[in-house]
Design a protein around this motif. Structure first.
Motif, short mmCIF file in Angstrom:
data_model
loop_
_atom_site.label_atom_id
_atom_site.label_comp_id
_atom_site.label_asym_id
_atom_site.label_seq_id
_atom_site.Cartn_x
_atom_site.Cartn_y
_atom_site.Cartn_z
N PRO A 18 -10.72 -8.59 47.03
CA PRO A 18 -10.36 -7.55 46.08
C PRO A 18 -11.07 -7.76 44.73
O PRO A 18 -11.33 -8.89 44.33
CB PRO A 18 -8.84 -7.71 45.94
N ALA A 19 -11.34 -6.64 44.06
CA ALA A 19 -12.17 -6.66 42.87
C ALA A 19 -11.55 -7.50 41.76
O ALA A 19 -10.33 -7.48 41.54
CB ALA A 19 -12.40 -5.23 42.38
N LEU A 20 -12.39 -8.24 41.05
CA LEU A 20 -11.94 -9.02 39.90
C LEU A 20 -11.96 -8.19 38.62
O LEU A 20 -11.19 -8.45 37.69
CB LEU A 20 -12.83 -10.26 39.72
N LEU A 21 -12.83 -7.20 38.56
CA LEU A 21 -12.91 -6.29 37.43
C LEU A 21 -11.98 -5.11 37.67
O LEU A 21 -11.83 -4.65 38.80
CB LEU A 21 -14.33 -5.79 37.23
N MET A 22 -11.37 -4.60 36.61
CA MET A 22 -10.50 -3.43 36.75
C MET A 22 -11.30 -2.19 37.16
O MET A 22 -10.80 -1.33 37.88
CB MET A 22 -9.77 -3.16 35.43
N ARG A 49 -7.30 -12.24 38.07
CA ARG A 49 -6.79 -10.89 37.82
C ARG A 49 -5.39 -10.70 38.40
O ARG A 49 -4.54 -10.06 37.79
CB ARG A 49 -7.74 -9.84 38.39
N TYR A 50 -5.15 -11.25 39.58
CA TYR A 50 -3.94 -10.92 40.32
C TYR A 50 -2.81 -11.93 40.15
O TYR A 50 -1.65 -11.61 40.40
CB TYR A 50 -4.27 -10.78 41.81
N MET A 51 -3.12 -13.16 39.78
CA MET A 51 -2.07 -14.18 39.64
C MET A 51 -1.52 -14.13 38.21
O MET A 51 -2.27 -14.24 37.24
CB MET A 51 -2.61 -15.57 39.96
N LYS A 52 -0.23 -14.01 38.10
CA LYS A 52 0.39 -13.75 36.80
C LYS A 52 0.49 -14.98 35.91
O LYS A 52 0.52 -14.86 34.68
CB LYS A 52 1.79 -13.16 37.02
N MET A 72 4.59 -8.32 43.57
CA MET A 72 3.33 -7.74 43.09
C MET A 72 2.49 -7.35 44.30
O MET A 72 2.45 -8.08 45.28
CB MET A 72 2.57 -8.75 42.24
N PRO A 73 1.85 -6.17 44.29
CA PRO A 73 1.84 -5.24 43.16
C PRO A 73 3.08 -4.37 43.07
O PRO A 73 3.32 -3.72 42.07
CB PRO A 73 0.62 -4.36 43.48
N GLY A 74 3.92 -4.32 44.14
CA GLY A 74 5.12 -3.51 44.09
C GLY A 74 4.82 -2.05 44.32
O GLY A 74 3.68 -1.64 44.54
#
Length: 803
Positions: free
Chosen positions: A68-72, A160-163, A536-538
Motif C-alpha cells: 500500500p502507498a506510503l504517500l497520501m 503512514r499506517y502505524m499510529k 484501523m482503517p475502520g
C-alpha cells in the motif's frame, strides 16, 4: 520564539527513512532525504550528481512504488528532495527538524551527530529513530544546546499506517522541545504519542517482542503448530488477522530477530531475559534467507499451481519444509466463536481446558506479568504500555485492558495456582480492594497508578472528543435506537452516530435521521455526523443495507424498494437544506450510502487522512440511489464562478461519470479531493482521534459566522448530448474487455441519470429531476437477474462479481 517545522531532513533512505519522508511530505512539510555516496562509484561517476545520489534515489523510488502507498497521493513526492551526505550536508542548516535513520552502529551515529552539531541552526531539533542504542551514548561529547534539542522519535513501520510514535527524552532534552514534538506528532502527523524512557527498544517492541518470542518458545515446548498459534492469537484475542507469525513475515524475520537479540544483550538484569532467546529454528531460517514478505518465503509462503491457483503453505520448524495446512480446531476456539464480545471470547480461550487454551493462557499470562514488571522501568504508567500495544501492534486491547477483560482477580488466582510469580504491586492492588486497572469516575476515565496506589485521570488531548466516553454518561445520549444515536457534544452541538455492522445505512437509520433533525432544530445549533468504530482503517459507513433490499427484490416488492429509496433521498435533502450547519466526519471505508451522506447531506466535510471514499454501487449492479449521482455532479461543478458563463460542462461530466461507472475509491483523503469528492473548503485531519472535535469546531465556526442554509436552485446539466460521447468510450472499453457487457449496460444508464435525462445541453433542471431518474434506474436494475446475482455474491463472499 514560536517553534515551527517548515522544512525537515531525513538521513537514511531505507524502508523506515523513506516512510518517514513520505509521511512528512504528505503532511505538507518540505523534506530533504539524504543518504551516503555509493562506495562502488567508478572513476567517471565520481563527479556525476545522479550517480552520487544513487542510494537516495533508490530509496525515493521505493517510496513511490511501495503498495500500500506510503504517500497520501503521488504528487506529494514533489515535496521531497534527495541528496547525499557529502555534497548536500550543508542543506541541513536550513532544516527545523533533522531525523537520523541510519545503520545501527554507535560510532557512525556519533560521527554523524558531531557533523550535524557544527551546522544546525539555533533551535533546530535533532532526533533519532534508533531503538537499540541509548540516546545518552549517541550524544556523548556534544554540546549542551545540541543535547537540549536532541530526543528519540521512534516511528513504527509502515510509517503512514502505524499510529504509534514513541517520544523519548535525552538526558538534557528541554521540556518545551518534548511538548512541541509530541503536539506536532499528534496533531500534524496524526500519531498516537507514547512518552517512553531511554531503555532498550522502548515500550512497544519491549513488550511486543517478549510476547512473540515467548509464544514461539512455548509453541515448541508444547507441540503446537504455527497455524494453531496464529488462530489462537488472532481476532479471537483482539489481535490483527495477521496474528503472530504472519505479522513476523510482514515485519521481516531479520528485524524481529535483531530486536530480540539486541534487547537480550542490553538487559542483563531483566528477570525474563531468557524470553528474548529465539528458538533454534529461527536461526536456521535466517541463514536460509527465509525472512518473510521481503524474500517471499518465511513462516508462510504462497505457491501457484499451473492453473494459477494460490496454495498457502506453512513451515515445519523441525524440517524447514513448507506444506499445506488444515484449519486449526480447538474447543476453546469454537467456544470463542460463539461468545459475544471480545472479553467473553478472550475468557473462552484462556480459561479453556484443551491444549490450545493451555498454550494461550501461558503465553498471555507471561506477557501480562512482564508488562507489569516493566513499570516504572520503561514507562511510568499502564496507559503508555496499553497505548503502545494498541497503536504499535494493532491490538484491540493493551495488556492491562486485556487483564481487566479476563478478570484481574480470577486471572491472578489462576497464575498463582499455575506457579507464575505475580508481581507484588498487583497483589497489593488487589489487597486494597482494587480489582480493575481502569474505571470511570464521575464520567472521567481513570487508571490505577502503581506509584500512588490510587486511580488517576487518563490524560487526553483537549481536542479529543470520545463518543463512548460521553455515552457512558447517560445524560449525553438524547435519542437512541439499535442502529443510531444522537449524542450531545456540548455547546448546543449534537452528533448523529451510526452503530450498525460496518455502520451500514438501513431503514431504521433513515427514520432516525428525521427524528434527529427535528430534535436538533428545536434544541441545538448544529450537527456532526460521525462515529468512532474501533480499529484501523475502520468504517465510517460501508454503504446501504443490501440484504434488506435483496429480500424485497426476491419477492418482487419493487414499489417498496422505490418507497424506501425516496424516503432516503428525502432524508438526505432535509439534512442538506436544514436551518443549521451539518458537518460530516468520515474516515476509513466511506462507500456508497456513506459517501452520499458526506457529499449530499453535509454542508462541509472534515475527513481523516485515511479516507477510502467512493460510489461503488455499480460493483453490485446498482447506481448511487440516495442522491449520489446528483450530489457528485453538484460537488464537481459547485466552484465554477458565476461570472464564468462559457463553460464546457463535458469536461466536468466525464470525471463525474468515471468516478461512478468505474467505482473509483480514493486511497486517501487527499486523493478523494483530487477525485472531486472533497471540495476546497473541506478539511483533512491526520489524527482520527481529533476528528469529531475538529468537526464540532467547524460547526461552531459556521454558527459564529451567521450560518445561512443553502438555497435549492436548478442546476445546469449536460443533457442527452453526453450519451453519444459516453457510448463511444464504453464501446472501446468493452472491446478491450476492460468492462463486461453488463457493466456497459449499467454505465449507459448512469450517464443518462447524471446528464439529466432527455434534455438539451446546458439545460437547467430541478434537483428532483435527477433524484427521480436515480430512483427509476435503481429499481430497474433490481429487476435484472445479473444485479441480483452480483448482490448475492457480494453478500455471500464479500467480493464483487463480474458478470
Amino acid at each position: 520564539m514560536i517553534r515551527k517545522i517548515r522544512k525537515a531532513a531525513v538521513i537514511g533512505s531505507g524502508v523506515m527513512g523513506g516512510g518517514i519522508a513520505a509521511l512528512l511530505a504528505s503532511a505538507g512539510i518540505q523534506t530533504l532525504l539524504l543518504d551516503i555516496v555509493p562506495f562502488d562509484l567508478k572513476e567517471e561517476e565520481k563527479s556525476d550528481p545522479v550517480a552520487r545520489n544513487r542510494i537516495a534515489k533508490a530509496g525515493l523510488d521505493t517510496v513511490i512504488m511501495t503498495r500500500p502507498a506510503l504517500l497520501m497521493q503521488p504528487k506529494d513526492v514533489d515535496r521531497i528532495r534527495i541528496g547525499n551526505l557529502e555534497d548536500d550536508f550543508g542543506k541541513l542548516a536550513e532544516c527545523d527538524w533533522i531525523v537520523e535513520v541510519v545503520v545501527e552502529n554507535l560510532k557512525i551515529k556519533q560521527d554523524l551527530f558531531k557533523r550535524i552539531e557544527a551546522i544546525r541552526k539555533p533551535g533546530a531539533i535533532v532526533s533519532s529513530n534508533t531503538s537499540g542504542i541509548p540516546l545518552k551514548r549517541m550524544s556523548e561529547g556534544l554540546g549542551s544546546d545540541f543535547k537540549q534539542h536532541f530526543l528519540g522519535t521512534h516511528f513504527f513501520n509502515p510509517v503512514r499506517y502505524m499510529k504509534l510514535l514513541e517520544i523519548i527524552p535525552g538526558e538534557a532534552t528541554l521540556p518545551d522541545v518534548l511538548a512541541f514534538m509530541a503536539d506536532f506528532g499528534e496533531r500534524i502527523l496524526g500519531k498516537g504519542i507514547v512518552r517512553a524512557k531511554d531503555t532498550p527498544n522502548f515500550v512497544g517492541n519491549r513488550i511486543g517482542v517478549q510476547g512473540m518470542v515467548k509464544a514461539m518458545q512455548l509453541m515448541i515446548d508444547m507441540g503446537l503448530t504455527i497455524p494453531e498459534v496464529d488462530a489462537l492469537f488472532g481476532p479471537a484475542m483482539g489481535r490483527p488477522k495477521t496474528a503472530m507469525f504472519k505479522t513476523a513475515d510482514l515485519v521481516g524475520l531479520d528485524t524481529l530477530a535483531h530486536v530480540a537479540k539486541n534487547t537480550h544483550d542490553l538487559i542483563p538484569d531483566d528477570e525474563a531475559r531468557a524470553d528474548f532467546i529465539a528458538p533454534e529454528f529461527i536461526a536456521k531460517m535466517l541463514a536460509a534467507k527465509m525472512l518473510g514478505k521481503k524474500t517471499k518465503v518465511g513462516f508462510y509462503k504462497t505457491d501457484l499451481t499451473p492453473e494459477w491457483k494460490k496454495i498457502r503453505k506453512v513451515i515445519d520448524p523441525a524440517t524447514l519444509a513448507h506444506a499445506e495446512y488444515a484449519k486449526p480446531d480447538f474447543p476453546c476456539l469454537a467456544a470463542a466463536k460463539q461468545a459475544k464480545g471480545l472479553a467473553e471470547k478472550m475468557k473462552a480461550i484462556v480459561y479453556g481446558e484443551d491444549k490450545g487454551a493451555r498454550f494461550a493462557w501461558k503465553a498471555l499470562a507471561s506477557n501480562l506479568i512482564y508488562a507489569a514488571n516493566r513499570i516504572p522501568e520503561i514507562a511510568d504508567t499502564i496507559v503508555e504500555i496499553d497505548n503502545a500495544m494498541r497503536w504499535g501492534f494493532n491490538f484491540e486491547m493493551g495488556p492491562f485492558e486485556t487483564w481487566d477483560a479476563i478478570g484481574v482477580k480470577a486471572s491472578v488466582a489462576k497464575m498463582e495456582a499455575d506457579g507464575f510469580s505475580v508481581p507484588e504491586k498487583i497483589k497489593a492492588m488487589l489487597t486494597a480492594g482494587n480489582d480493575r486497572f481502569y474505571k470511570r469516575g464521575n464520567g472521567t476515565p481513570t487508571y490505577y497508578d502503581f506509584s500512588t496506589g490510587d486511580y488517576q485521570p487518563v490524560k487526553v488531548n483537549a481536542n479529543i472528543i470520545s463518543l463512548p466516553g460521553l455515552k457512558a454518561d447517560n445524560r449525553t445520549t438524547v435519542k437512541t435506537c439499535p442502529s443510531a444515536s444522537l449524542v450531545d457534544l456540548g455547546d448546543n452541538i449534537f452528533c448523529l452516530e451510526f452503530h450498525t455492522k460496518m455502520n451500514a445505512i438501513n431503514g431504521e437509520i433513515v427514520d432516525f435521521m428525521a427524528d434527529a433533525m427535528e430534535y436538533v432544530d428545536a434544541n441545538g445549533s448544529g450537527l456532526v455526523i460521525g462515529n468512532q468504530a474501533g480499529g484501523m482503517p475502520g468504517a465510517f459507513c460501508a454503504g446501504g443495507d443490501l440484504a434488506y433490499m435483496a429480500g424485497l427484490a426476491k419477492t418482487g416488492k419493487y414499489a417498496e424498494i422505490e418507497a424506501f429509496l425516496k424516503k432516503a433521498q428525502t432524508g438526505m435533502q432535509t439534512v442538506r437544506y436544514a436551518s443549521f450547519p451539518v458537518v460530516a466526519a468520515p474516515y476509513g471505508l466511506t462507500l456508497g450510502g456513506g459517501c452520499e451522506v458526506c457529499i449530499g447531506a453535509a454542508d462541509k466535510i472534515v475527513a481523516h487522512s485515511e479516507l477510502y471514499m467512493g460510489l461503488v454501487e455499480i460493483g453490485v449492479g446498482l447506481l448511487p440511489g440516495g442522491g449520489g449521482c446528483l450530489n457528485l455532479w453538484k460537488k464537481m461543478t459547485a466552484d465554477i464562478p458565476e461570472a464564468v458563463t462559457d463553460v464546457d460542462l463535458t469536461k466536468f461530466f466525464v470525471p463525474t461519470f468515471m468516478n461512478i461507472a468505474m467505482a473509483k475509491v480514493s486511497m486517501s483523503a487527499a486523493e478523494a479531493r483530487a477525485n472531486g469528492f472533497l471540495g476546497p473548503c473541506d478539511r483533512i485531519v491526520f489524527n482520527r482521534d481529533h476528528l469529531i472535535g475538529e468537526a464540532k469546531k467547524e460547526v461552531l465556526r459556521m454558527v459564529d459566522e451567521g450560518y445561512a442554509p443553502p438555497v435549492n436552485r436548478p442546476l445546469k446539466v449536460v443533457g442527452a448530448a453526453a450519451q453519444g460521447m459516453i457510448d463511444s468510450e464504453l464501446y472501446n472499453m468493452q472491446s478491450a474487455k476492460f468492462i463486461s457487457e453488463y457493466d456497459a449496460f449499467l454505465a449507459r444508464r448512469i450517464a443518462w441519470v447524471i446528464s439529466g435525462g432527455d434534455v438539451r445541453a446546458n439545460s437547467l433542471v430541478d434537483e428532483s429531476v435527477i433524484l427521480t431518474l436515480e430512483r427509476e434506474a435503481f429499481v430497474d436494475f433490481w429487476k435484472q437477474e445479473k444485479t441480483v446475482a452480483r448482490v448475492e455474491h457480494m453478500l455471500t463472499t464479500g467480493k464483487p462479481l463480474r458478470n
